[in-house]
Design a protein around this motif. Sequence first.
Motif, PDB file in Angstrom:
ATOM      1  N   ASP A 158       0.807  -1.233  -0.016  1.00 29.38           N
ATOM      2  CA  ASP A 158      -0.106   0.074   0.044  1.00 29.38           C
ATOM      3  C   ASP A 158       0.922   1.404   0.000  1.00 29.38           C
ATOM      4  OD1 ASP A 158      -2.671  -1.034   0.300  1.00 29.38           O
ATOM      5  OD2 ASP A 158      -1.944  -1.914   2.232  1.00 29.38           O
ATOM      6  N   ILE A 159       1.804   1.113   0.742  1.00 20.01           N
ATOM      7  CA  ILE A 159       2.704   2.260   1.110  1.00 20.01           C
ATOM      8  C   ILE A 159       4.276   1.967   0.753  1.00 20.01           C
ATOM      9  CG2 ILE A 159       3.497   4.117   2.531  1.00 20.01           C
ATOM     10  CD1 ILE A 159       0.861   3.999   4.157  1.00 20.01           C
ATOM     11  N   ILE A 160       5.062   2.676  -0.089  1.00 16.66           N
ATOM     12  CA  ILE A 160       6.420   2.501  -0.035  1.00 16.66           C
ATOM     13  C   ILE A 160       7.234   3.596  -0.025  1.00 16.66           C
ATOM     14  CG2 ILE A 160       8.131   1.731  -1.938  1.00 16.66           C
ATOM     15  CD1 ILE A 160       5.761   0.388  -3.454  1.00 16.66           C
ATOM     16  N   MET A 161       8.564   3.253   0.854  1.00 13.90           N
ATOM     17  CA  MET A 161       9.391   4.316   1.108  1.00 13.90           C
ATOM     18  C   MET A 161      10.571   3.757   0.486  1.00 13.90           C
ATOM     19  SD  MET A 161      12.069   5.642   3.075  1.00 13.90           S
ATOM     20  CE  MET A 161      12.127   5.305   4.740  1.00 13.90           C
ATOM     21  N   ILE A 162      11.268   4.844  -0.259  1.00 10.01           N
ATOM     22  CA  ILE A 162      12.534   4.505  -0.947  1.00 10.01           C
ATOM     23  C   ILE A 162      13.497   5.586  -0.339  1.00 10.01           C
ATOM     24  CG2 ILE A 162      13.721   4.321  -3.074  1.00 10.01           C
ATOM     25  CD1 ILE A 162      11.020   4.277  -4.411  1.00 10.01           C
ATOM     26  N   GLY A 163      14.676   5.062   0.199  1.00 14.25           N
ATOM     27  CA  GLY A 163      15.609   5.872   0.956  1.00 14.25           C
ATOM     28  C   GLY A 163      16.031   7.148   0.064  1.00 14.25           C
ATOM     29  N   GLU A 164      16.184   7.084  -1.275  1.00 17.92           N
ATOM     30  CA  GLU A 164      16.831   7.913  -1.868  1.00 17.92           C
ATOM     31  C   GLU A 164      16.629   7.526  -3.533  1.00 17.92           C
ATOM     32  OE1 GLU A 164      20.823  10.599  -3.029  1.00 17.92           O
ATOM     33  OE2 GLU A 164      20.858   8.956  -1.564  1.00 17.92           O
ATOM     34  N   ILE A 165      16.006   8.501  -4.452  1.00 13.77           N
ATOM     35  CA  ILE A 165      16.307   8.496  -5.724  1.00 13.77           C
ATOM     36  C   ILE A 165      17.614   9.017  -6.503  1.00 13.77           C
ATOM     37  CG2 ILE A 165      14.878   9.279  -7.722  1.00 13.77           C
ATOM     38  CD1 ILE A 165      12.391   9.451  -6.224  1.00 13.77           C
ATOM     39  N   ARG A 166      18.296   8.084  -6.889  1.00 16.25           N
ATOM     40  CA  ARG A 166      19.594   8.375  -7.179  1.00 16.25           C
ATOM     41  C   ARG A 166      19.796   8.114  -8.838  1.00 16.25           C
ATOM     42  NH1 ARG A 166      22.804   4.522  -2.991  1.00 16.25           N
ATOM     43  NH2 ARG A 166      22.462   5.555  -1.189  1.00 16.25           N
ATOM     44  N   ASP A 167      18.900   7.685  -9.339  1.00 14.37           N
ATOM     45  CA  ASP A 167      19.040   7.218 -10.804  1.00 14.37           C
ATOM     46  C   ASP A 167      17.777   7.091 -11.683  1.00 14.37           C
ATOM     47  OD1 ASP A 167      18.202   4.612 -10.517  1.00 14.37           O
ATOM     48  OD2 ASP A 167      20.348   4.100  -9.577  1.00 14.37           O
ATOM     49  N   LEU A 168      17.751   7.331 -12.994  1.00 13.88           N
ATOM     50  CA  LEU A 168      16.753   7.195 -13.676  1.00 13.88           C
ATOM     51  C   LEU A 168      15.787   6.083 -13.394  1.00 13.88           C
ATOM     52  CD1 LEU A 168      14.942   8.079 -15.843  1.00 13.88           C
ATOM     53  CD2 LEU A 168      16.519   7.231 -17.654  1.00 13.88           C
ATOM     54  N   GLU A 169      16.541   4.688 -13.160  1.00 12.19           N
ATOM     55  CA  GLU A 169      15.796   3.477 -13.134  1.00 12.19           C
ATOM     56  C   GLU A 169      14.961   3.554 -11.740  1.00 12.19           C
ATOM     57  OE1 GLU A 169      16.512  -1.459 -12.985  1.00 12.19           O
ATOM     58  OE2 GLU A 169      18.249   0.109 -12.514  1.00 12.19           O
ATOM     59  N   THR A 170      15.491   4.138 -10.754  1.00 18.03           N
ATOM     60  CA  THR A 170      14.754   4.281  -9.547  1.00 18.03           C
ATOM     61  C   THR A 170      13.823   5.228  -9.499  1.00 18.03           C
ATOM     62  OG1 THR A 170      16.674   3.665  -8.236  1.00 18.03           O
ATOM     63  CG2 THR A 170      15.020   4.579  -6.981  1.00 18.03           C
ATOM     64  N   ALA A 171      13.974   6.462 -10.348  1.00 18.25           N
ATOM     65  CA  ALA A 171      12.971   7.353 -10.579  1.00 18.25           C
ATOM     66  C   ALA A 171      11.866   7.020 -11.281  1.00 18.25           C
ATOM     67  CB  ALA A 171      13.434   8.558 -11.189  1.00 18.25           C
ATOM     68  N   ASP A 172      12.007   6.131 -12.368  1.00 12.68           N
ATOM     69  CA  ASP A 172      11.033   5.573 -13.175  1.00 12.68           C
ATOM     70  C   ASP A 172      10.090   4.593 -12.318  1.00 12.68           C
ATOM     71  OD1 ASP A 172      10.896   7.168 -15.523  1.00 12.68           O
ATOM     72  OD2 ASP A 172      12.526   5.721 -16.647  1.00 12.68           O
ATOM     73  N   MET A 173      10.765   3.519 -11.740  1.00 18.78           N
ATOM     74  CA  MET A 173       9.984   2.766 -10.863  1.00 18.78           C
ATOM     75  C   MET A 173       9.024   3.543  -9.750  1.00 18.78           C
ATOM     76  SD  MET A 173      10.581  -0.136 -11.877  1.00 18.78           S
ATOM     77  CE  MET A 173       9.640  -1.122 -10.380  1.00 18.78           C
TER      78      MET A 173
END
Length: 571
Positions: free
Chosen positions: A392-407
């Motif tokens: 339901d809720i996701i926390m990502i420590g840091e968006i560092r690159d395009l792949e992570t940002a897109d996901m």
Amino acid sequence: MATTAPLSKLSGIARMLVQEKLITEDEANNIQNQANIQKVAFITQIIANKKLSAEKIAETSSRAFGFPHLNLDAFNVDYLPTKSIDAKLMQSQRVLALQNRNNVLFVAISDPTNLHALDSVQFQMGMTLSPVIVEDDKLGKWIDKLIESKDTSMSNLDIGDDFELDTGPEQEQEVELTLEVDDAPVVKFLQKMLLDAINMGASDLHFEPYEKFYRIRYRVDGVLREIAQPPLAIKDKLASRIKVISNLDISEKRIPQDGRMKLTLSKTRTIDFRVSTLPLIHGEKIVMRILDPTSATLGIEALGYEPEQKESLLYAVGRPYGLVLVTGPTGSGKTVSLYTCLNILNNPGVNISTAEDPAEIPLAGINQVNVNDKQGLTFAAALKSFLRQDPDIIMIGEIRDLETADMAIKAASTGHMVLSTLHTNDAPSTLTRLMNMGVAPFNIASAVSLITAQRLARRLCKNCKVPLNIPKEALLRVGFKEEELDGSWQLYGHKEGGCEMCNGGYKGRVGIYQVMPISDAISRIIMSNGNAHDIADQAKKEGVKDLRESGLLKVKQGLTSIEEVEAVTNE
């Protein structure tokens, strides 16, 4: 026939009580003899005999000698000065440091005639003394309690009971061998450093070896302060000790290592430390980050959001989907803000997963994953796995690159609430940073629901902050508007050097925030490839305060100083 000692042979407090007709000379003489046999002070013996109460003696002494009388029960232990009287001197002379004001040390005594005690304290502390009369029994309890706490902090923290070691089977023999050869002074010194850091509210400890000296610094309220310079010979033993209890390889001194250790202060409070080693030319530098779980449960009210900012943030994270980004430099409190939001959202009806590098504070009821780039468990890989775990809720420590940002964008667009961080200067530039990464503008406009940029400013010490008068022109240059300078609020600064209760005039920190919801107008600017200035102008029209404006609001509220706001919002 018993002989009665002349009045001049009695102790000063005994003579005073006889002169005040509270006891007779014979009684004073008998009690003096008993005190000599018991090797205690006259005042302690007379109270033990129940001849006079401690309260009566204190009131009489205060009146007779002209010193103020203080009830220790009403005194706040937080006011005790950090630089205390030597424990042996405190116990033998029955004197307690209460407060330091302008280099005058207020000391609690029960016997104002004990001039030797006052001279000894003045010699040790190098300060002018101002005696305060207190009740002897309460003074004794306070001294015993302080000495007991000092003993506990130095020697009662056995490794087996208070440091919880997570040693793998391949390291058990090595740890056991190291513990056998460890020097007790090194163990006690490290324990004292850790406890002092916690008591001072430090966020980091730095152990730094140089060619001719070794120093230890604490980061308190965002500022590094040198605390100690132990002997240079201690550096290798201290490094080995820290590495053993952090489950690191003590034989490896050529490459950086990361580990964790745990200190149990009581049955209800445990402090984690994140440990990082770095090989320098003169030895290993070690930095320990203090991870206090209580910081994640402070509640959003304690973070410093203004009411409208808090309302916008809670509305955004309360939505069933969308991307909420927290931005700011390292050490600006982003993790605490995210954990606070997760605590608000954490209930049995939702599935929350986090990917962190590393997970700093354990949160019950939340699935926390440590990313491991070497093993292929990146933020993007963890996010892909989360999407197969019914989140339901996701926390990502840091968006560092395009792949992570897109996901993250895709997850936010398909019915998930996603929280993450970025390293940008302010909220508007975060959107252009995503575009520069390669994220399509229409994806940003549809997925991102709110961005909050933040800084941490040192909070003025309540005990020593003082009102200031600054020319109107200077206030206008800082950023205040003409209509704000209406005389309805008071500007504050701090006394030079601060006081005994603070660090240079500041104690604690307060958050400064720019909370920017993504409105339809801002979305259109993003879709048309607008820059950060265009977005900032639109946000300002919608009433979003930038970081400088939010900081100046904290100045108007008397929470921090103009200098501090200028330092943390200097763009």
